[in-house]
Design a protein around this motif. Structure first.
Motif, PDB file in Angstrom:
ATOM      1  N   ALA A  33      48.965   3.355  43.925  1.00  0.00           N
ATOM      2  CA  ALA A  33      47.870   4.182  43.408  1.00  0.00           C
ATOM      3  C   ALA A  33      48.313   5.638  43.254  1.00  0.00           C
ATOM      4  CB  ALA A  33      46.665   4.094  44.350  1.00  0.00           C
ATOM      5  N   MET A  34      49.048   6.140  44.230  1.00  0.00           N
ATOM      6  CA  MET A  34      49.550   7.511  44.145  1.00  0.00           C
ATOM      7  C   MET A  34      50.443   7.699  42.933  1.00  0.00           C
ATOM      8  SD  MET A  34      50.605   8.699  47.972  1.00  0.00           S
ATOM      9  CE  MET A  34      51.557  10.035  47.244  1.00  0.00           C
ATOM     10  N   VAL A  35      51.382   6.794  42.756  1.00  0.00           N
ATOM     11  CA  VAL A  35      52.356   6.916  41.673  1.00  0.00           C
ATOM     12  C   VAL A  35      51.684   6.793  40.314  1.00  0.00           C
ATOM     13  CG1 VAL A  35      54.334   5.795  40.578  1.00  0.00           C
ATOM     14  CG2 VAL A  35      54.322   6.178  43.046  1.00  0.00           C
ATOM     15  N   VAL A  36      50.848   5.766  40.141  1.00  0.00           N
ATOM     16  CA  VAL A  36      50.235   5.517  38.840  1.00  0.00           C
ATOM     17  C   VAL A  36      49.289   6.653  38.444  1.00  0.00           C
ATOM     18  CG1 VAL A  36      48.630   4.005  37.611  1.00  0.00           C
ATOM     19  CG2 VAL A  36      50.474   3.016  38.964  1.00  0.00           C
ATOM     20  N   ILE A  37      48.423   7.080  39.359  1.00  0.00           N
ATOM     21  CA  ILE A  37      47.467   8.144  39.036  1.00  0.00           C
ATOM     22  C   ILE A  37      48.188   9.458  38.763  1.00  0.00           C
ATOM     23  CG2 ILE A  37      45.577   9.545  39.954  1.00  0.00           C
ATOM     24  CD1 ILE A  37      44.583   7.045  41.409  1.00  0.00           C
ATOM     25  N   ALA A  38      49.198   9.780  39.581  1.00  0.00           N
ATOM     26  CA  ALA A  38      49.952  11.025  39.373  1.00  0.00           C
ATOM     27  C   ALA A  38      50.662  11.011  38.023  1.00  0.00           C
ATOM     28  CB  ALA A  38      50.951  11.223  40.502  1.00  0.00           C
TER      29      ALA A  38
ATOM     30  N   GLY B  67      51.820  16.092  50.697  1.00  0.00           N
ATOM     31  CA  GLY B  67      51.270  15.712  51.993  1.00  0.00           C
ATOM     32  C   GLY B  67      51.076  14.212  52.106  1.00  0.00           C
ATOM     33  N   ALA B  68      50.574  13.591  51.033  1.00  0.00           N
ATOM     34  CA  ALA B  68      50.372  12.147  51.041  1.00  0.00           C
ATOM     35  C   ALA B  68      51.714  11.406  51.081  1.00  0.00           C
ATOM     36  CB  ALA B  68      49.579  11.734  49.805  1.00  0.00           C
ATOM     37  N   ALA B  69      52.706  11.928  50.353  1.00  0.00           N
ATOM     38  CA  ALA B  69      54.022  11.285  50.336  1.00  0.00           C
ATOM     39  C   ALA B  69      54.664  11.322  51.719  1.00  0.00           C
ATOM     40  CB  ALA B  69      54.925  11.978  49.316  1.00  0.00           C
ATOM     41  N   ILE B  70      54.445  12.406  52.455  1.00  0.00           N
ATOM     42  CA  ILE B  70      54.996  12.511  53.806  1.00  0.00           C
ATOM     43  C   ILE B  70      54.390  11.450  54.722  1.00  0.00           C
ATOM     44  CG2 ILE B  70      55.098  13.979  55.866  1.00  0.00           C
ATOM     45  CD1 ILE B  70      55.359  16.381  53.988  1.00  0.00           C
ATOM     46  N   THR B  71      53.096  11.184  54.555  1.00  0.00           N
ATOM     47  CA  THR B  71      52.456  10.165  55.397  1.00  0.00           C
ATOM     48  C   THR B  71      53.036   8.782  55.133  1.00  0.00           C
ATOM     49  OG1 THR B  71      50.654   9.630  53.838  1.00  0.00           O
ATOM     50  CG2 THR B  71      50.303  11.483  55.345  1.00  0.00           C
ATOM     51  N   ASP B  72      53.621   8.586  53.937  1.00  0.00           N
ATOM     52  CA  ASP B  72      54.210   7.283  53.611  1.00  0.00           C
ATOM     53  C   ASP B  72      55.351   6.945  54.565  1.00  0.00           C
ATOM     54  OD1 ASP B  72      54.662   4.928  52.177  1.00  0.00           O
ATOM     55  OD2 ASP B  72      56.192   5.886  50.945  1.00  0.00           O
TER      56      ASP B  72
ATOM     57  N   LEU C 195      44.225   7.779  54.471  1.00  0.00           N
ATOM     58  CA  LEU C 195      44.200   9.123  53.886  1.00  0.00           C
ATOM     59  C   LEU C 195      45.073   9.189  52.635  1.00  0.00           C
ATOM     60  CD1 LEU C 195      44.349  11.418  57.063  1.00  0.00           C
ATOM     61  CD2 LEU C 195      42.392  11.011  55.555  1.00  0.00           C
ATOM     62  N   ARG C 196      46.218   8.497  52.670  1.00  0.00           N
ATOM     63  CA  ARG C 196      47.090   8.481  51.496  1.00  0.00           C
ATOM     64  C   ARG C 196      46.421   7.755  50.337  1.00  0.00           C
ATOM     65  NH1 ARG C 196      50.889   6.237  53.578  1.00  0.00           N
ATOM     66  NH2 ARG C 196      51.353   4.271  52.524  1.00  0.00           N
ATOM     67  N   LEU C 197      45.699   6.693  50.642  1.00  0.00           N
ATOM     68  CA  LEU C 197      44.976   5.963  49.608  1.00  0.00           C
ATOM     69  C   LEU C 197      43.895   6.843  48.978  1.00  0.00           C
ATOM     70  CD1 LEU C 197      44.538   3.235  48.167  1.00  0.00           C
ATOM     71  CD2 LEU C 197      42.949   2.631  49.996  1.00  0.00           C
ATOM     72  N   LEU C 198      43.195   7.622  49.795  1.00  0.00           N
ATOM     73  CA  LEU C 198      42.149   8.512  49.282  1.00  0.00           C
ATOM     74  C   LEU C 198      42.737   9.696  48.517  1.00  0.00           C
ATOM     75  CD1 LEU C 198      39.754   8.601  52.384  1.00  0.00           C
ATOM     76  CD2 LEU C 198      39.464   7.296  50.261  1.00  0.00           C
ATOM     77  N   ALA C 199      43.957  10.087  48.895  1.00  0.00           N
ATOM     78  CA  ALA C 199      44.596  11.221  48.218  1.00  0.00           C
ATOM     79  C   ALA C 199      44.991  10.879  46.790  1.00  0.00           C
ATOM     80  CB  ALA C 199      45.833  11.665  49.002  1.00  0.00           C
ATOM     81  N   ALA C 200      45.188   9.600  46.497  1.00  0.00           N
ATOM     82  CA  ALA C 200      45.624   9.188  45.153  1.00  0.00           C
ATOM     83  C   ALA C 200      44.646   9.647  44.071  1.00  0.00           C
ATOM     84  CB  ALA C 200      45.841   7.676  45.112  1.00  0.00           C
ATOM     85  N   PRO C 201      43.361   9.283  44.138  1.00  0.00           N
ATOM     86  CA  PRO C 201      42.425   9.816  43.134  1.00  0.00           C
ATOM     87  C   PRO C 201      42.157  11.308  43.316  1.00  0.00           C
ATOM     88  CG  PRO C 201      41.247   8.521  44.774  1.00  0.00           C
ATOM     89  CD  PRO C 201      42.701   8.311  45.039  1.00  0.00           C
ATOM     90  N   GLY C 202      42.386  11.811  44.545  1.00  0.00           N
ATOM     91  CA  GLY C 202      42.180  13.230  44.798  1.00  0.00           C
ATOM     92  C   GLY C 202      43.081  14.110  43.953  1.00  0.00           C
TER      93      GLY C 202
ATOM     94  N   MET D  91      48.658  -4.373  54.199  1.00  0.00           N
ATOM     95  CA  MET D  91      48.032  -4.589  52.902  1.00  0.00           C
ATOM     96  C   MET D  91      47.783  -3.278  52.170  1.00  0.00           C
ATOM     97  SD  MET D  91      44.827  -4.415  51.232  1.00  0.00           S
ATOM     98  CE  MET D  91      43.565  -4.514  52.491  1.00  0.00           C
ATOM     99  N   LEU D  92      47.301  -2.262  52.906  1.00  0.00           N
ATOM    100  CA  LEU D  92      46.939  -0.992  52.277  1.00  0.00           C
ATOM    101  C   LEU D  92      48.150  -0.140  51.903  1.00  0.00           C
ATOM    102  CD1 LEU D  92      43.875   0.232  54.387  1.00  0.00           C
ATOM    103  CD2 LEU D  92      43.874  -0.711  52.073  1.00  0.00           C
ATOM    104  N   ASP D  93      49.235  -0.273  52.649  1.00  0.00           N
ATOM    105  CA  ASP D  93      50.392   0.602  52.432  1.00  0.00           C
ATOM    106  C   ASP D  93      50.949   0.523  51.007  1.00  0.00           C
ATOM    107  OD1 ASP D  93      52.473   2.433  53.708  1.00  0.00           O
ATOM    108  OD2 ASP D  93      53.739   0.825  52.927  1.00  0.00           O
ATOM    109  N   PRO D  94      51.289  -0.683  50.486  1.00  0.00           N
ATOM    110  CA  PRO D  94      51.802  -0.727  49.109  1.00  0.00           C
ATOM    111  C   PRO D  94      50.759  -0.357  48.069  1.00  0.00           C
ATOM    112  CG  PRO D  94      51.496  -2.942  49.974  1.00  0.00           C
ATOM    113  CD  PRO D  94      51.297  -2.014  51.119  1.00  0.00           C
ATOM    114  N   ILE D  95      49.476  -0.649  48.359  1.00  0.00           N
ATOM    115  CA  ILE D  95      48.419  -0.280  47.416  1.00  0.00           C
ATOM    116  C   ILE D  95      48.323   1.242  47.306  1.00  0.00           C
ATOM    117  CG2 ILE D  95      45.925  -0.310  47.023  1.00  0.00           C
ATOM    118  CD1 ILE D  95      45.848  -3.064  48.289  1.00  0.00           C
ATOM    119  N   ALA D  96      48.384   1.924  48.454  1.00  0.00           N
ATOM    120  CA  ALA D  96      48.314   3.385  48.459  1.00  0.00           C
ATOM    121  C   ALA D  96      49.496   3.986  47.700  1.00  0.00           C
ATOM    122  CB  ALA D  96      48.290   3.906  49.897  1.00  0.00           C
ATOM    123  N   ASP D  97      50.690   3.427  47.911  1.00  0.00           N
ATOM    124  CA  ASP D  97      51.875   3.922  47.201  1.00  0.00           C
ATOM    125  C   ASP D  97      51.723   3.771  45.694  1.00  0.00           C
ATOM    126  OD1 ASP D  97      53.015   4.550  49.603  1.00  0.00           O
ATOM    127  OD2 ASP D  97      54.302   2.780  49.695  1.00  0.00           O
TER     128      ASP D  97
END
Length: 222
Positions: free
Chosen positions: A74-79, A42-47, A12-19, A66-72
Motif C-alpha cells: 500500500a505504501m509503495v503503490v500509493i506513493a 517514518g513509515a519505511a523505518i517501521t518496516d 501505523l505503517r498501514l495507516l500512513a500509506a493513504p496519509g 498478514m498486515l506487514d506485506p499489505i502495508a508495504d
C-alpha cells in the motif's frame, strides 16, 4: 488482534500509506511534499523495526504476518501514484512504476489463489532488497518533487534582471539555483533507483510465479 508494539508499528505503517496522499489534500506545496516525505520515511523505518522487534521479543503473530506485506504494498503503490501524478506523467517514471504495481497485484493474486499453499511464496532475501530499493527510491523522488516545486515557484516570480542573473554561469549560489540543482540530482538518482527496484521487482515476481506454476497446471484427462 493483540496490540503488541510490532503490531502497532505495522498498523501505523498501514495507516500512513493513504496519509501520504492526504498530505496533498490538506497542505499547500511544497509543505505537502515535505510532510509526505517525512511520513513516508517514518513509515519505511517501521518496516524494519516491527519485524526485528517481533523476532527479538518472540511476538510474531498471524495478524502481523498478514498486515506487514499489505502495508508495504500500500505504501509503495500509493506513493508511486502521487509521485507520477505530480511529476507530469514522466514516461521514464511511469514505466518502472507500472512494472512495480503490476507485479505487486500479480503476486497478491497468486497468494490468494494458492490459499494455504501460499507459504511456498515466502518472502525471500532478494524480495527484501527489492522492498528496500523501492522505499529508498520513492523517498528520493519525493525529495526531488519538493525541490522542483520550490525551484519552479521561485523561478516564476523572478524579475527580468533577477532571471538574467540566475541564468548567468558566474552568478552567486542562490535558493533557486540550489533547488534546481538539488531537484536534478535527486530526480536522476531517484529514477535510476526506481529502475533498479523495478528490475528486482520483476525478478522476484518471476521467481514466485515459477514456484507457483506446478499448482496452476490443469490435470490431464479431467
Amino acid at each position: 488482534m493483540i496490540w503488541t508494539i510490532p503490531n502497532v508499528l505495522t498498523t501505523l505503517r498501514l495507516l500512513a500509506a493513504p496519509g501520504v496522499a492526504v498530505m496533498f489534500l490538506y497542505f499547500n506545496r511544497p509543505w505537502a511534499d515535505w510532510f509526505a516525505l517525512v511520513l513516508f520515511i517514518g513509515a519505511a523505518i517501521t518496516d524494519y523495526f516491527d519485524g526485528y522487534l517481533a523476532r527479538l521479543w518472540k511476538q510474531e503473530s498471524r495478524i502481523g504476518a498478514m498486515l506487514d506485506p499489505i502495508a508495504d504494498k500500500a505504501m509503495v503503490v500509493i506513493a508511486l501514484l502521487v509521485i507520477t501524478g505530480y511529476s507530469g506523467m514522466n514516461p521514464w517514471l511511469i514505466l518502472p512504476a507500472t512494472f512495480i504495481m503490476f507485479r505487486e497485484i500479480f503476486v497478491s493474486g497468486l497468494r490468494e489463489y494458492l490459499g494455504d499453499r501460499s507459504r511456498l511464496l515466502a518472502v525471500t532475501q532478494l524480495a527484501k532488497w527489492k522492498t528496500s530499493a523501492q522505499m529508498v527510491a520513492i523517498g528520493i523522488l519525493f525529495l526531488a518533487l519538493g525541490l522542483d516545486h520550490v525551484h519552479q515557484t521561485n523561478y516564476d516570480t523572478l524579475s527580468a534582471a533577477a532571471l538574467e542573473a540566475h541564468l548567468d554561469a558566474d552568478a552567486e549560489i542562490n535558493e533557486v539555483w540550489l533547488a534546481a540543482t538539488g531537484a536534478w540530482y535527486a530526480g536522476t538518482i531517484g529514477l535510476v533507483l526506481i529502475w533498479v527496484a523495478a528490475l528486482l521487482t520483476m525478478i522476484t515476481g518471476w521467481d514466485y510465479f515459477r514456484k507457483a506454476l506446478p499448482f496452476l497446471k490443469d490435470e490431464v484427462g479431467r
